[in-house]
Write an enzyme that holds these catalytic residues in place. Structure first.
Site, short mmCIF file in Angstrom:
data_model
loop_
_atom_site.label_atom_id
_atom_site.label_comp_id
_atom_site.label_asym_id
_atom_site.label_seq_id
_atom_site.Cartn_x
_atom_site.Cartn_y
_atom_site.Cartn_z
NE ARG A 1 -3.89 -2.45 0.56
CZ ARG A 1 -4.72 -2.80 -0.48
NH1 ARG A 1 -4.59 -2.44 -1.78
NH2 ARG A 1 -5.66 -3.87 -0.04
CG ASP B 1 -4.86 -10.94 -3.51
OD1 ASP B 1 -4.26 -9.96 -3.54
OD2 ASP B 1 -5.82 -11.24 -4.15
#
Length: 432
Positions: free
Chosen positions: A64, A305
């Site tokens: 992120r 993931d």
């Protein structure tokens, strides 16, 4: 660099037996292995019979940063990875800015190197903004250090763009990694389209959105000769397509996520967005198919993931909540518990799916065995004692996991990078 002995560890042998041994580490590498080694080192760790493995590899994580640090940072994500037993991860490019240029790529690469406690390799994007139809300068990005190329989070909608991208990736000898999703078949869906979505009165995502685009890509991959890697396979049709493509000689590898191996749409307990992910949880037949595909080698590896989100982004209805779950701190543990302890798979197979095959597919400089001469990127797992997953134990900023409350085996006791401890759950095992 301090020398270290790990004594009374169990390591995997090729006959799937666990053999007890001592391991000596000097200058970041394993220098000796044998039972009851009588050598002096600066530090000694008593493993008490725990499982010692090469550090795990995850080819699909979302850290992120830059752009979405409120969800996760490279520091928190890499520490979470270390807690899960991972020493190498490949970070996705859905960032802000997207690493589509050398400048943007080098920015995130520098952050990975400065803030990661483990080895964080970086994907570059296929195209600008993950949506442009113009392929990025893969030659320059590969020279800058891009491990591979992907628009993860977005399917490449144009066949021409995918053809051009595959040709460019082939030219620079990098894998092309695809999130396969035909947006015209998603149509606002938030879970798998079928009887369960009808029961829950939630809009469904047609599973053809995955398999139809995958079929297109496999034909183009065969024509271009690229190494094509399929992210998070979730349907029985997709498994069969990869199986056929491999039989035809297509250079294709594929991953499956722990949640698609262990959960299906029937596990969704109402309008609970902790079960919202993309691709969504599919049918029980699909779950059976991805397990079978992993066992027979059609699917090559497990990738988490890992997709952390802020609490408020998941405390909503399925409609409006963010897609994705956190997973890097629980993946080995869940798979060891549900596949190995149950007798479906062996611990040697788990090592193949979480270390050896990822390293080979992405040409990674990472150890793939606990052996003399190998880098001491290692993880120690307690496979004998049960542990219940709780929300307050996560190192990741994301606590968006449907597995909270589950009882598992295989908690990480310690993770080492180049022989240095980067995570420990049990300082008492270290004897000065």
């Amino acid at each position: 660099m301090a020398s270290l002995k790990i004594k009374n560890a169990r390591v995997i042998q090729h006959d799937n037996e666990l053999t007890q041994t001592d391991v000596v580490i000097r200058d970041g590498k394993i220098t000796e292995m044998a039972p009851k080694l009588m050598v002096k080192t600066d530090r000694v760790i008593d493993a008490h019979g725990q499982l010692l493995m090469p550090g795990l590899i995850d080819v699909h994580v979302h850290f992120r940063e830059p752009g979405f640090e409120y969800k996760e940072t490279i520091a928190t994500g890499s520490k979470a990875a270390a807690r899960g037993g991972f020493t190498t991860v490949l970070a996705m490019p859905n960032l802000n800015p997207v690493p589509s240029t050398v400048e943007a790529f080098k920015q995130v690469q520098a952050l990975n190197q400065a803030n990661g406690v483990i080895n964080v390799e970086q994907y570059a994007a296929i195209s600008d903004g993950l949506t442009s139809e113009t392929v990025d300068d893969m030659q320059a990005l590969a020279q800058a250090g891009a491990i591979a190329f992907t628009n993860d989070g977005k399917g490449v909608q144009s066949a021409k763009t995918m053809r051009d991208a595959m040709a460019a990736a082939k030219e620079v000898n990098r894998p092309l990694v695809a999130h396969v999703e035909d947006e015209s078949l998603v149509d606002g869906g938030v879970m798998n389209l079928g009887a369960r979505s009808a029961e829950l009165e939630l809009p469904g995502m047609d599973p053809l959105g995955e398999s139809a685009q995958l079929a297109r890509d496999l034909v183009i991959a065969k024509a271009t000769g690229v190494h094509y890697h399929v992210a998070h396979i979730s349907t029985k049709e997709s498994v069969e397509l990869v199986r056929i493509a491999k039989q035809q000689g297509v250079d294709v590898t594929a991953e499956v996520s722990p949640h698609h191996l262990l959960l299906d749409e029937n596990d969704i307990d109402g309008d609970n967005a902790l079960f919202k992910m993309n691709p969504p949880l599919r049918t029980s037949e699909d779950r059976t198919a991805v397990v079978a595909g992993l066992l027979d080698g059609t699917l090559d590896m497990v990738a988490t993931d890992h997709a952390p989100h802020a609490v408020e982004e998941k405390e909503r209805s399925f409609v409006g909540a963010a897609f994705g779950i956190t997973g890097i701190e629980t993946s080995f543990q869940l798979l060891y518990t549900h596949l190995v302890r149950s007798g479906i798979a062996t611990v040697e197979q788990l090592e193949q799916w979480m270390v050896k095959n990822p390293a080979q597919a992405f040409n990674l400089d990472a150890p793939t065995a606990v052996a003399v001469g190998q880098k001491a990127d290692l993880a120690l797992f307690d496979i004998d004692h049960a542990h219940t997953i709780t929300a307050d134990e996560f190192v990741s900023k994301g606590v968006n996991s449907p597995f909270i409350g589950a009882t598992i085996y295989g908690q990480t006791s310690m993770t080492l990078m180049d022989g240095e401890i980067v995570y420990t759950a049990a300082p008492s095992v270290v004897n000065e």
